[in-house]
Design an enzyme around this catalytic site. Structure first.
Site, PDB file in Angstrom:
ATOM      1  N   LYS A  10       0.852  -1.195   0.000  1.00 17.48           N
ATOM      2  CA  LYS A  10       0.000   0.000   0.000  1.00 17.48           C
ATOM      3  C   LYS A  10       0.883   1.240   0.000  1.00 17.48           C
ATOM      4  O   LYS A  10       2.038   1.218   0.455  1.00 17.48           O
ATOM      5  CB  LYS A  10      -0.959   0.019   1.202  1.00 17.48           C
ATOM      6  CG  LYS A  10      -0.324   0.188   2.590  1.00 17.48           C
ATOM      7  CD  LYS A  10      -0.102   1.630   3.019  1.00 17.48           C
ATOM      8  CE  LYS A  10       0.725   1.692   4.298  1.00 17.48           C
ATOM      9  NZ  LYS A  10       1.349   2.982   4.553  1.00 17.48           N
ATOM     10  N   ASP A 136      -2.777  -1.083  10.009  1.00 20.51           N
ATOM     11  CA  ASP A 136      -2.944  -1.158   8.551  1.00 20.51           C
ATOM     12  C   ASP A 136      -3.619  -2.446   8.086  1.00 20.51           C
ATOM     13  O   ASP A 136      -4.003  -2.556   6.919  1.00 20.51           O
ATOM     14  CB  ASP A 136      -1.574  -1.053   7.848  1.00 20.51           C
ATOM     15  CG  ASP A 136      -1.023   0.355   7.849  1.00 20.51           C
ATOM     16  OD1 ASP A 136      -1.806   1.310   8.016  1.00 20.51           O
ATOM     17  OD2 ASP A 136       0.211   0.510   7.695  1.00 20.51           O
TER      18      ASP A 136
END
Length: 284
Positions: A10, A136
């Site tokens: 990401k 996350d």
């Protein structure tokens, strides 16, 4: 039976820190999306009640310090699974790079074991389970593009960026996320990037507005501690990237590039002082 799961990296298009919370975490607002640089996980059931992890790289822990191991243990305990699992991690995402490689591995483990053991757990439940492993992980469970709030676990799915090239460059240093957040003075920040502005740019599919709205308040700490990250940002811009930002707490810097013709110059220019350079596509 074997299950294969992809664990994409990401990047943060925007990262803002609002305040230090009473629980020790920071209240954040982030916009995250995924790129096509990914670890790949292979999972196979074992007859005995154990978790075994292997990898082709020698620089990651393969025991309970590994987030994939922790994810497997958590799902086994929470859903009373007495079977074991063998997990092979084919690592492609740089470690300690601000790209959520470990979190994405944990998320892929949760998704894969849900399938392997036929547990029927919803994506929302898996996301909540992931929040116990790291801030996350819930986003990595869902993928896509999202605004993340709270400590990162409250997600609002939004429009994906338009397709473009992404150049990732990691200097040969490791950055401690805890150290960066520990040094950040959230109440003294003079600038906060606009979540609303970035969301509007994404809704409109405007590549150049997205580039103009990139922002990460953690740069105020990391760029001071590690001048090579600042140098990397400046070099990427000079070489022609349309928008450049540090991802997460660093040290990886990414550049958004609209024209393929620019890629060779940027890649070759960065490889002069940075071995880990990747040219990938946005996962839209």
């Amino acid at each position: 039976m074997k299950i294969y799961e992809k664990a994409p990296a990401k990047i943060n298009l925007l990262l803002d820190v609002l305040r230090k919370r009473d629980d020790g975490y920071h209240e954040v607002e982030m916009i995250m999306t995924m790129v096509d640089l990914a670890d790949r996980l292979e999972m196979e059931e074992l007859p005995r009640d154990t978790i075994i992890i292997s990898s082709q790289v020698g620089y990651i822990p393969l025991d309970e310090k590994n987030l994939a191991f922790q994810a497997a243990r958590l799902i086994k305990e929470r859903y009373n699974v007495s079977k074991g699992v063998y997990i092979h991690l084919d690592k492609k995402i740089p470690v300690a790079a601000g790209l959520a490689g470990g979190s994405s591995d944990a998320a892929a483990t949760l998704r894969g074991l849900n399938k392997l053991w036929g547990l029927g757990i919803s994506t929302e439940e898996l996301s909540e389970l992931g929040s116990e492993l790291g801030s996350d992980v819930p986003f990595c469970v869902k993928g896509g593009t999202a605004i993340a709030r709270g400590r990162g676990e409250k997600l609002e799915m939004i429009a994906a960026p338009p397709q473009c090239w992404v150049v990732l460059a990691k200097p040969p240093i490791n950055v401690s996320t805890a150290d960066v957040y520990g040094r950040l003075r959230a109440n003294a920040l003079s600038f906060h990037p606009s979540i609303a502005g970035m969301k509007a740019a994404l809704d409109n599919g405007s590549f150049y507005d997205i580039c103009a709205r990139l922002g990460n308040v953690l740069e105020t700490v990391t760029l001071e501690l590690y001048p090579e990250v600042r140098q990397l940002k400046e070099s990427m811009l000079k070489l022609g990237a349309d928008g450049v930002l540090m991802s997460g707490s660093g040290p990886t810097v990414f550049g958004l590039v609209s024209k393929e013709a620019k890629l060779a110059r940027i890649y070759n220019g960065l490889r002069g002082f940075c071995k880990e350079v990747y040219v990938v596509r946005m996962l839209t």
